[in-house]
Write a protein that holds these residues in place. Sequence first.
Motif, PDB file in Angstrom:
ATOM      1  N   VAL A 189       0.834  -1.207   0.000  1.00 24.14           N
ATOM      2  CA  VAL A 189       0.000   0.000   0.000  1.00 24.14           C
ATOM      3  C   VAL A 189       0.869   1.258   0.000  1.00 24.14           C
ATOM      4  N   ALA A 190       1.951   1.242   0.760  1.00 19.09           N
ATOM      5  CA  ALA A 190       2.795   2.431   0.917  1.00 19.09           C
ATOM      6  C   ALA A 190       4.010   2.433  -0.006  1.00 19.09           C
ATOM      7  N   PRO A 201       8.627   7.952   4.191  1.00 16.69           N
ATOM      8  CA  PRO A 201       8.061   8.051   5.542  1.00 16.69           C
ATOM      9  C   PRO A 201       7.533   9.456   5.869  1.00 16.69           C
ATOM     10  N   GLY A 202       8.249  10.489   5.457  1.00 17.60           N
ATOM     11  CA  GLY A 202       7.799  11.854   5.705  1.00 17.60           C
ATOM     12  C   GLY A 202       6.516  12.196   4.966  1.00 17.60           C
ATOM     13  N   ALA A 253       3.068  13.162   6.770  1.00 13.99           N
ATOM     14  CA  ALA A 253       2.407  14.419   6.407  1.00 13.99           C
ATOM     15  C   ALA A 253       0.974  14.159   5.951  1.00 13.99           C
ATOM     16  N   THR A 254       0.753  13.095   5.192  1.00 15.72           N
ATOM     17  CA  THR A 254      -0.597  12.757   4.734  1.00 15.72           C
ATOM     18  C   THR A 254      -1.508  12.455   5.914  1.00 15.72           C
ATOM     19  N   VAL A 255      -1.026  11.644   6.841  1.00 16.59           N
ATOM     20  CA  VAL A 255      -1.817  11.319   8.031  1.00 16.59           C
ATOM     21  C   VAL A 255      -2.111  12.584   8.834  1.00 16.59           C
ATOM     22  N   ALA A 256      -1.131  13.456   8.979  1.00 17.98           N
ATOM     23  CA  ALA A 256      -1.331  14.702   9.729  1.00 17.98           C
ATOM     24  C   ALA A 256      -2.384  15.585   9.061  1.00 17.98           C
ATOM     25  N   VAL A 257      -2.349  15.660   7.744  1.00 21.59           N
ATOM     26  CA  VAL A 257      -3.344  16.470   7.025  1.00 21.59           C
ATOM     27  C   VAL A 257      -4.737  15.874   7.193  1.00 21.59           C
TER      28      VAL A 257
END
Length: 133
Positions: free
Chosen positions: A101-102, A107-108, A112-116
């Motif tokens: 999936v990833a 990693p950054g 960043a996607t999860v944080a958004v």
Amino acid sequence: MYMSEDNKPIGWWLKELDRLIEAGFAEVLAADGLDRRQWQALNAAGGDQPVAAALAPFEGSADAVRALEARGWMAGEELTDEGRAVRERLTGKVGAYRRQVADGIEPGEYAATVAVLRRMALNLTGRTNSSAV
């Protein structure tokens, strides 16, 4: 109206990604007769957090726990010896799927996607505490 791949909104991509992740997990877990919720319950039971708390956001969690208890893999919130063995065996398969999936995502970028996404969810719930989601 047709939307090209590059102009579809975030909601479309979220639903598509969720659909693909669910289908992929179904395929990965099918040979073991599990669904994604049952895997989440099995995995949560081996973690540091109570199963009910770890699965609170997901529908069908109580059914998943009951199904694992019926198979003898869980007793209450604890894994049985057989449940631990199954969890250990499946961890590799699930890990490989998660890596797929990833794939190609740094990693950054992932963080960043999860944080958004977390921030967007907080915006819609009116919450400001990042631990609330």
